[in-house]
Structure formats: structure tokens, C-alpha cells
Design an enzyme around this catalytic site. Structure first.
Site, PDB file in Angstrom:
ATOM      1  N   PHE A   1       0.835  -1.201   0.000  1.00 57.75           N
ATOM      2  CA  PHE A   1       0.000   0.000   0.000  1.00 57.75           C
ATOM      3  C   PHE A   1       0.869   1.249   0.000  1.00 57.75           C
ATOM      4  O   PHE A   1       1.943   1.284   0.612  1.00 57.75           O
ATOM      5  CB  PHE A   1      -0.870   0.048   1.270  1.00 57.75           C
ATOM      6  N   ASP A   2       0.354   2.295  -0.652  1.00 58.27           N
ATOM      7  CA  ASP A   2       0.837   3.634  -0.386  1.00 58.27           C
ATOM      8  C   ASP A   2       0.342   3.995   1.015  1.00 58.27           C
ATOM      9  O   ASP A   2      -0.527   3.309   1.576  1.00 58.27           O
ATOM     10  CB  ASP A   2       0.290   4.590  -1.445  1.00 58.27           C
ATOM     11  N   PHE A   3       0.853   5.081   1.575  1.00 54.88           N
ATOM     12  CA  PHE A   3       0.489   5.452   2.942  1.00 54.88           C
ATOM     13  C   PHE A   3      -0.476   6.630   2.968  1.00 54.88           C
ATOM     14  O   PHE A   3      -1.656   6.480   3.268  1.00 54.88           O
ATOM     15  CB  PHE A   3       1.761   5.772   3.747  1.00 54.88           C
TER      16      PHE A   3
END
Length: 217
Positions: A9-11
Site C-alpha cells: 500500500f501507499d500510505f
């Protein structure tokens, strides 16, 4: 069709709603330095890129360190109190953790700046690796951060990794790496702009991620 072995995932804007704080922090810097203050849409269009890349577009090289320091001094004290976790993220991570998948975060954010937010929502236990800004010389939309995540997670085939993000640079990075790319509907970037990057899949809600993954394992 390759079986899925990892989800990364991106954050910012994907797991955690830090976008209002990011916008506020950018506008604070531009206002204090006395430059044109960018709009929310202008700031959102650059989210996913390193701070230096954004500031290099508007400030001379000698002023970038000052802008960075101002941004971080404003942003850091608010990282645990001025953000929120998106609805369903904890149930999603709990469910994915039970599926014998390797989970990761790949972000352009500084690793140290993730700590207060990660601790606030007790996220550390879910992830096998975190690739942050200073882990690679190249950044999204280049594939280098995802290649490093694959190396750490012992993934040899990029088609075995799904990367989920909210920004066009997330989708571009996943596509450039040859990974599966997922865009989320709760992004501040318009659906049209995200779909223009040809993501493998578009997720309208967190349950859609779980359903997609279960079909690929």
C-alpha cells in the site's frame, strides 16, 4: 494468471487520511515565504512525490532546505493528532494478514515521519516491510521502490504483487514495475485521472480489495 503473494500500500491518502494536513502544511510554507499559495487541487496533483521534487518546481535550489524545514516543523507535531485512518482499513489489514500474504507499505514519505501515525493506529504489526523515501535513490513514478519491496518480500515475479494507491504516481510506479496496480475511490484525485493511468483494478470500497485478493490466491 499468477497467484498473488503480496499486497503493498501507499500510505498518505490510501491507508491514512493525511491529505488535509499535507495541504495545510504546504500552504503554510508558501504563505510564510511570501509566494503564491497553491490551491488544494494543485497540491493534490503532486501528492505522492517527494517534498524536494515539489519544492524544486517553485523555489530556487538555495531556498529548498528552508522550505523543507518549515514544512516538517509544521507537519511533524501534528502527525498523530491531525490525521485519521480510513474506514475499514483495520478490518482489511486483519483479513489480509490471515491469508498467508506478505504485506508492505511503499511510500515517498520519510520513514521517521510515519512512526507517530503508525503507532497512533497500531499499524506496525500488519506489515512485513516498509519502503520509505530514503530507502531508494529513485522514487515514484519510477519502479525502484517497488523493486526494493519485492526484494525484501522475496517476490521474484512482479505479477505476484498488488500495489494499491490513491495517486497517479502510485499507479504509474506499479505499472512501470510490472506489478498489479490498484486505485482507491477514496482518493482526493479524481476517478477520471486515476483511470487514465490504466490501473489493473479500481476499488470502490475496502471490501472490494479483499474480494479481489481472495480470487487471486
Amino acid at each position: 494468471m499468477k497467484k498473488l503473494r503480496s499486497v503493498c500500500f501507499d500510505f498518505d491518502g490510501t491507508l491514512i487520511d493525511t491529505i488535509p494536513l499535507i495541504i495545510e502544511s504546504y500552504q503554510y510554507v508558501y504563505r510564510e515565504i511570501g509566494k503564491y499559495v497553491p490551491t488544494e487541487d494543485e497540491i493534490i496533483s503532486g501528492i505522492g512525490l517527494p517534498l524536494e521534487t515539489i519544492f524544486a518546481q517553485d523555489f530556487p535550489a538555495e531556498q529548498i532546505p528552508e522550505a523543507l524545514e518549515m514544512y516538517l516543523d509544521y507537519n511533524r507535531p501534528r502527525l498523530a493528532s491531525h490525521v485519521a485512518i480510513y474506514l475499514g482499513i483495520i478490518p482489511l489489514l486483519e483479513a489480509l494478514s490471515s491469508l498467508d500474504l506478505k504485506l508492505g507499505i511503499v511510500t515517498a514519505k520519510r520513514g521517521s515521519d510515519m512512526v507517530p501515525t503508525m503507532r497512533a493506529f497500531r499499524l506496525e504489526k500488519y506489515f512485513d516491510t516498509i519502503v520509505s523515501k530514503f530507502d531508494t535513490e529513485e522514487h515514484k513514478p519510477k519502479p525502484a521502490p517497488l523493486y526494493l519491496a519485492m526484494e525484501r518480500l522475496e517476490i521474484s515475479d512482479p505479477q505476484e504483487l498488488l500495489y494499491i494507491g490513491d495517486a497517479i504516481y502510485d499507479i504509474q510506479s506499479a505499472n512501470n514495475a510490472g506489478c498489479l496496480s490498484g486505485a482507491v475511490a477514496w482518493s482526493n484525485t479524481s476517478r477520471e485521472k486515476l483511470q487514465a493511468q490504466s490501473p489493473t483494478v479500481f476499488f470502490d470500497q475496502w471490501q472490494d480489495i479483499l474480494e479481489f485478493v481472495k480470487k487471486r490466491i
